[in-house]
Design an enzyme around this catalytic site. Sequence first.
Site, PDB file in Angstrom:
ATOM      1  N   TYR A 191       0.841  -1.194   0.000  1.00 57.57           N
ATOM      2  CA  TYR A 191       0.000   0.000   0.000  1.00 57.57           C
ATOM      3  C   TYR A 191       0.877   1.245   0.000  1.00 57.57           C
ATOM      4  O   TYR A 191       1.251   1.779   1.049  1.00 57.57           O
ATOM      5  CB  TYR A 191      -0.932  -0.003   1.220  1.00 57.57           C
ATOM      6  CG  TYR A 191      -2.030  -1.052   1.146  1.00 57.57           C
ATOM      7  CD1 TYR A 191      -2.324  -1.718  -0.038  1.00 57.57           C
ATOM      8  CD2 TYR A 191      -2.774  -1.367   2.273  1.00 57.57           C
ATOM      9  CE1 TYR A 191      -3.318  -2.674  -0.097  1.00 57.57           C
ATOM     10  CE2 TYR A 191      -3.780  -2.318   2.225  1.00 57.57           C
ATOM     11  CZ  TYR A 191      -4.045  -2.974   1.039  1.00 57.57           C
ATOM     12  OH  TYR A 191      -5.045  -3.919   0.993  1.00 57.57           O
ATOM     13  N   PRO A 197     -15.983  -2.733   1.152  1.00 59.21           N
ATOM     14  CA  PRO A 197     -17.333  -3.127   1.563  1.00 59.21           C
ATOM     15  C   PRO A 197     -18.419  -2.117   1.204  1.00 59.21           C
ATOM     16  O   PRO A 197     -19.602  -2.433   1.285  1.00 59.21           O
ATOM     17  CB  PRO A 197     -17.198  -3.254   3.085  1.00 59.21           C
ATOM     18  CG  PRO A 197     -16.113  -2.288   3.444  1.00 59.21           C
ATOM     19  CD  PRO A 197     -15.138  -2.387   2.311  1.00 59.21           C
ATOM     20  N   GLY A 218     -18.679  -0.658  -1.802  1.00 63.28           N
ATOM     21  CA  GLY A 218     -18.795  -0.569  -3.252  1.00 63.28           C
ATOM     22  C   GLY A 218     -20.248  -0.416  -3.699  1.00 63.28           C
ATOM     23  O   GLY A 218     -21.123  -1.150  -3.260  1.00 63.28           O
TER      24      GLY A 218
END
Length: 290
Positions: A54, A210, A212
């Site tokens: 990340y 979660p 989306g």
Amino acid sequence: MNEIRVIGDAEVAAVGLGAMPLSIEGRPDEGRAIATIHAALDAGVTLIDTADSYHWHAGEEGHNELLVARALAAYGGDVSGVLVATKGGRGRPGDGSWTVNGDPRHLRRAAKGSLKRLGVDAIGLYQLHKPDPAVPFAESVGALRDLLDEGDIRMAGISNVDEDQIREAYDVLGGRLASVQNRFSPAVRDSAPELRLCDELGVAFLPWSPLGGISRSALDAEGPAARTPFHDVARERGVSPQRVALAWHLSLSDRVVPIPGSTRPESIRDSAAAASLTLTEEELTILGGV
């Protein structure tokens, strides 16, 4: 609703924080990033999800892990109960693309690097970020097994996997598979079989992305086509559609621990509040299941 969930041998708050947006493209400045993590902790969040990949630019490997470590060190309260989950097996060369490397030797080196960046004696939860088609899956998971046996990680998980890979990992790890992290949201429900398998095996299911398909702007938009049932329930409840979406996730199984990303303190505070929002059976019927 149960506001405490279990991952392996650890209890965590029902909603975690996905820290990825704090380090990738369009990331906030470090001050706001740390304020967001601190706001999560203030709101009772005890699971923070990160990964060595990340980051945004080349040469920044571990940017998010270092950020999380600095935020925890600077927090004024007790962080002994915070579970930091990180992942290895993916890379970012700096051109916006993502690579995958499931070689056991690479995973062992990656875990050692994460261990150092996080500044801990053992990583709380270490996850294979994605299966590598060039490496037998059992060999990649075998690296996690060895890291468990050697004490470098306390728990092991896998990500972006199907049902067969979950069963294989469960066997390779001798039943010590703690978590599965797959994409799952109101708009993308194709990991429903994996969620059900996790429920059967007693493995935590951590939906990534979660939220989306849930847009804030649609809440006040004109016309039904601009909204989803989540927006309609949110309007009736007087809360954000994001909070409704996370409460829906939590209603699916006690094994579900969603990890919404956030770049602002107010967003993660709103997300954390989903743990105390209990949806009615009528609302759940409207929202649909899996």
